[in-house]
Design a protein around this motif. Structure first.
Motif, PDB file in Angstrom:
ATOM      1  N   SER A 117      33.461  54.870 -47.082  1.00  0.00           N
ATOM      2  CA  SER A 117      34.694  54.318 -47.570  1.00  0.00           C
ATOM      3  C   SER A 117      35.086  52.906 -47.020  1.00  0.00           C
ATOM      4  CB  SER A 117      36.002  55.069 -47.139  1.00  0.00           C
ATOM      5  OG  SER A 117      36.114  54.927 -45.837  1.00  0.00           O
ATOM      6  N   ASP A 118      35.890  52.075 -47.965  1.00  0.00           N
ATOM      7  CA  ASP A 118      36.028  50.791 -47.425  1.00  0.00           C
ATOM      8  C   ASP A 118      36.899  50.801 -46.184  1.00  0.00           C
ATOM      9  OD1 ASP A 118      34.852  49.597 -49.686  1.00  0.00           O
ATOM     10  OD2 ASP A 118      36.748  49.386 -50.556  1.00  0.00           O
ATOM     11  N   GLU A 119      37.763  51.810 -45.815  1.00  0.00           N
ATOM     12  CA  GLU A 119      38.410  51.927 -44.570  1.00  0.00           C
ATOM     13  C   GLU A 119      37.543  52.296 -43.619  1.00  0.00           C
ATOM     14  OE1 GLU A 119      41.094  53.171 -47.927  1.00  0.00           O
ATOM     15  OE2 GLU A 119      39.164  54.023 -47.417  1.00  0.00           O
ATOM     16  N   THR A 120      36.417  52.844 -43.603  1.00  0.00           N
ATOM     17  CA  THR A 120      35.614  53.188 -42.430  1.00  0.00           C
ATOM     18  C   THR A 120      34.837  51.973 -42.437  1.00  0.00           C
ATOM     19  OG1 THR A 120      35.300  55.460 -42.936  1.00  0.00           O
ATOM     20  CG2 THR A 120      33.733  54.494 -41.619  1.00  0.00           C
ATOM     21  N   LEU A 121      34.262  51.104 -43.295  1.00  0.00           N
ATOM     22  CA  LEU A 121      33.668  50.045 -43.320  1.00  0.00           C
ATOM     23  C   LEU A 121      34.599  48.712 -42.453  1.00  0.00           C
ATOM     24  CD1 LEU A 121      31.624  47.776 -44.046  1.00  0.00           C
ATOM     25  CD2 LEU A 121      32.699  47.315 -46.142  1.00  0.00           C
ATOM     26  N   ALA A 122      35.832  48.810 -42.749  1.00  0.00           N
ATOM     27  CA  ALA A 122      36.828  47.836 -42.166  1.00  0.00           C
ATOM     28  C   ALA A 122      36.942  48.021 -40.609  1.00  0.00           C
ATOM     29  CB  ALA A 122      38.010  47.596 -42.729  1.00  0.00           C
ATOM     30  N   LEU A 138      34.069  41.250 -48.651  1.00  0.00           N
ATOM     31  CA  LEU A 138      32.758  40.461 -48.217  1.00  0.00           C
ATOM     32  C   LEU A 138      31.505  41.573 -48.766  1.00  0.00           C
ATOM     33  CD1 LEU A 138      33.791  39.768 -44.582  1.00  0.00           C
ATOM     34  CD2 LEU A 138      33.073  38.007 -46.505  1.00  0.00           C
ATOM     35  N   ARG A 139      31.763  42.801 -48.556  1.00  0.00           N
ATOM     36  CA  ARG A 139      30.528  43.863 -49.075  1.00  0.00           C
ATOM     37  C   ARG A 139      30.506  43.216 -50.866  1.00  0.00           C
ATOM     38  NH1 ARG A 139      30.961  50.010 -48.785  1.00  0.00           N
ATOM     39  NH2 ARG A 139      32.707  49.578 -50.126  1.00  0.00           N
ATOM     40  N   GLU A 140      31.669  43.309 -51.524  1.00  0.00           N
ATOM     41  CA  GLU A 140      31.251  43.089 -52.867  1.00  0.00           C
ATOM     42  C   GLU A 140      30.545  41.817 -53.276  1.00  0.00           C
ATOM     43  OE1 GLU A 140      34.987  43.528 -54.709  1.00  0.00           O
ATOM     44  OE2 GLU A 140      35.210  45.501 -53.879  1.00  0.00           O
ATOM     45  N   GLU A 171      24.347  44.031 -49.940  1.00  0.00           N
ATOM     46  CA  GLU A 171      23.550  44.766 -48.957  1.00  0.00           C
ATOM     47  C   GLU A 171      23.079  43.724 -47.780  1.00  0.00           C
ATOM     48  OE1 GLU A 171      21.204  47.697 -47.719  1.00  0.00           O
ATOM     49  OE2 GLU A 171      22.323  47.562 -49.095  1.00  0.00           O
ATOM     50  N   LYS A 172      23.389  42.244 -47.895  1.00  0.00           N
ATOM     51  CA  LYS A 172      23.007  41.107 -47.069  1.00  0.00           C
ATOM     52  C   LYS A 172      23.862  41.270 -46.061  1.00  0.00           C
ATOM     53  CE  LYS A 172      21.968  35.988 -46.601  1.00  0.00           C
ATOM     54  NZ  LYS A 172      22.153  34.893 -47.457  1.00  0.00           N
ATOM     55  N   PHE A 173      25.430  41.478 -46.618  1.00  0.00           N
ATOM     56  CA  PHE A 173      26.410  41.593 -45.565  1.00  0.00           C
ATOM     57  C   PHE A 173      26.464  42.814 -44.502  1.00  0.00           C
ATOM     58  CE2 PHE A 173      30.718  43.609 -44.848  1.00  0.00           C
ATOM     59  CZ  PHE A 173      31.074  42.885 -43.741  1.00  0.00           C
ATOM     60  N   LEU A 174      26.076  43.898 -45.076  1.00  0.00           N
ATOM     61  CA  LEU A 174      25.998  45.030 -44.381  1.00  0.00           C
ATOM     62  C   LEU A 174      24.876  44.788 -43.511  1.00  0.00           C
ATOM     63  CD1 LEU A 174      26.393  47.956 -47.158  1.00  0.00           C
ATOM     64  CD2 LEU A 174      28.085  47.215 -45.502  1.00  0.00           C
ATOM     65  N   ARG A 175      23.762  44.640 -43.953  1.00  0.00           N
ATOM     66  CA  ARG A 175      22.559  44.301 -42.799  1.00  0.00           C
ATOM     67  C   ARG A 175      22.826  43.337 -41.725  1.00  0.00           C
ATOM     68  NH1 ARG A 175      19.913  48.797 -43.385  1.00  0.00           N
ATOM     69  NH2 ARG A 175      19.785  49.209 -45.685  1.00  0.00           N
ATOM     70  N   ARG A 176      23.639  42.496 -41.982  1.00  0.00           N
ATOM     71  CA  ARG A 176      23.849  41.500 -40.920  1.00  0.00           C
ATOM     72  C   ARG A 176      24.771  42.081 -40.030  1.00  0.00           C
ATOM     73  NH1 ARG A 176      27.864  37.301 -40.188  1.00  0.00           N
ATOM     74  NH2 ARG A 176      27.027  35.718 -39.068  1.00  0.00           N
ATOM     75  N   VAL A 177      25.397  43.034 -40.387  1.00  0.00           N
ATOM     76  CA  VAL A 177      26.670  43.743 -39.334  1.00  0.00           C
ATOM     77  C   VAL A 177      26.362  44.872 -38.920  1.00  0.00           C
ATOM     78  CG1 VAL A 177      29.011  44.166 -39.020  1.00  0.00           C
ATOM     79  CG2 VAL A 177      28.333  42.120 -40.530  1.00  0.00           C
ATOM     80  N   PHE A 178      25.780  45.619 -39.629  1.00  0.00           N
ATOM     81  CA  PHE A 178      25.356  47.103 -39.396  1.00  0.00           C
ATOM     82  C   PHE A 178      23.701  47.437 -39.330  1.00  0.00           C
ATOM     83  CE2 PHE A 178      29.360  46.866 -41.413  1.00  0.00           C
ATOM     84  CZ  PHE A 178      30.275  47.172 -40.243  1.00  0.00           C
ATOM     85  N   CYS A 179      23.547  48.523 -38.424  1.00  0.00           N
ATOM     86  CA  CYS A 179      22.029  49.114 -38.505  1.00  0.00           C
ATOM     87  C   CYS A 179      21.897  50.192 -39.712  1.00  0.00           C
ATOM     88  CB  CYS A 179      21.584  49.443 -37.360  1.00  0.00           C
ATOM     89  SG  CYS A 179      22.467  50.899 -36.591  1.00  0.00           S
ATOM     90  N   ASP A 180      20.835  50.811 -40.030  1.00  0.00           N
ATOM     91  CA  ASP A 180      20.975  51.800 -40.984  1.00  0.00           C
ATOM     92  C   ASP A 180      21.818  52.949 -40.663  1.00  0.00           C
ATOM     93  OD1 ASP A 180      19.211  50.382 -42.404  1.00  0.00           O
ATOM     94  OD2 ASP A 180      17.341  51.409 -41.522  1.00  0.00           O
ATOM     95  N   ASP A 181      21.721  53.319 -39.438  1.00  0.00           N
ATOM     96  CA  ASP A 181      22.403  54.644 -38.938  1.00  0.00           C
ATOM     97  C   ASP A 181      23.933  54.362 -39.416  1.00  0.00           C
ATOM     98  OD1 ASP A 181      20.207  55.837 -38.106  1.00  0.00           O
ATOM     99  OD2 ASP A 181      20.339  55.419 -36.063  1.00  0.00           O
ATOM    100  N   GLU A 182      24.608  53.314 -38.979  1.00  0.00           N
ATOM    101  CA  GLU A 182      25.988  52.750 -39.042  1.00  0.00           C
ATOM    102  C   GLU A 182      26.024  52.905 -40.504  1.00  0.00           C
ATOM    103  OE1 GLU A 182      27.308  50.024 -35.428  1.00  0.00           O
ATOM    104  OE2 GLU A 182      25.595  49.090 -36.824  1.00  0.00           O
ATOM    105  N   ILE A 183      25.457  52.313 -41.559  1.00  0.00           N
ATOM    106  CA  ILE A 183      25.414  52.153 -42.878  1.00  0.00           C
ATOM    107  C   ILE A 183      25.823  53.768 -43.539  1.00  0.00           C
ATOM    108  CG2 ILE A 183      24.395  51.605 -45.091  1.00  0.00           C
ATOM    109  CD1 ILE A 183      23.309  49.011 -43.526  1.00  0.00           C
ATOM    110  N   ALA A 184      24.784  54.570 -42.887  1.00  0.00           N
ATOM    111  CA  ALA A 184      24.915  55.880 -43.402  1.00  0.00           C
ATOM    112  C   ALA A 184      26.168  56.424 -43.033  1.00  0.00           C
ATOM    113  CB  ALA A 184      23.791  56.753 -42.670  1.00  0.00           C
ATOM    114  N   LEU A 185      26.930  56.249 -42.102  1.00  0.00           N
ATOM    115  CA  LEU A 185      28.049  56.813 -41.805  1.00  0.00           C
ATOM    116  C   LEU A 185      29.233  56.278 -42.487  1.00  0.00           C
ATOM    117  CD1 LEU A 185      28.111  56.796 -37.660  1.00  0.00           C
ATOM    118  CD2 LEU A 185      27.875  58.824 -39.342  1.00  0.00           C
ATOM    119  N   ILE A 186      29.159  55.101 -43.248  1.00  0.00           N
ATOM    120  CA  ILE A 186      30.180  54.368 -43.949  1.00  0.00           C
ATOM    121  C   ILE A 186      30.405  54.951 -45.296  1.00  0.00           C
ATOM    122  CG2 ILE A 186      31.111  52.187 -44.841  1.00  0.00           C
ATOM    123  CD1 ILE A 186      29.570  50.735 -42.389  1.00  0.00           C
TER     124      ILE A 186
END
Length: 118
Positions: free
Chosen positions: A38-43, A15-17, A21-36
């Protein structure tokens, strides 16, 4: 209330691929995106938000959106929720607990919510 979700890591990274960025911003805020990192963390983060909504009994939708639930980490790296005041009030959420794990091709999250009298 308890909620559990399991996701295939490759499905979420796909989904990210596909949506970037559209997927990331729909699900996560900036602070969360900064913590991600790896794909494992994302999932795992995705599964955590789904598990939270299942614990509420609503699923992700009009009553509980992805951005109503923020995942943060303690100084030791343990994940926890920061819940919007609107959601806390609406569902009378008193406390929450979160565990995320991943192995092989899967990420899983378990959530416990303490709900006061409604």
């Amino acid at each position: 209330m308890v909620g559990i979700d399991i996701v295939q890591i490759s499905r979420i990274s796909g989904l990210r691929e596909k949506f970037g960025e559209k997927f990331l911003r729909r699900v996560f805020c900036d602070d969360e995106i900064a913590l991600i990192k790896s794909d494992e963390t994302l999932a795992g983060f995705f599964a955590a938000k789904e598990a939270f909504s299942k614990a509420l009994g609503t699923g992700i939708g009009s009553e509980c959106g992805f951005l109503d639930i923020k995942i943060a980490k303690t100084p030791k790296g343990a994940p926890f929720f920061e819940i919007s005041s609107n959601l806390k009030t609406k569902f009378n959420i008193k406390n929450s607990a979160l565990s995320i794990s991943h192995d092989g091709n899967f990420a899983i999250a378990a959530v416990i919510l303490e709900i006061g009298d409604i």
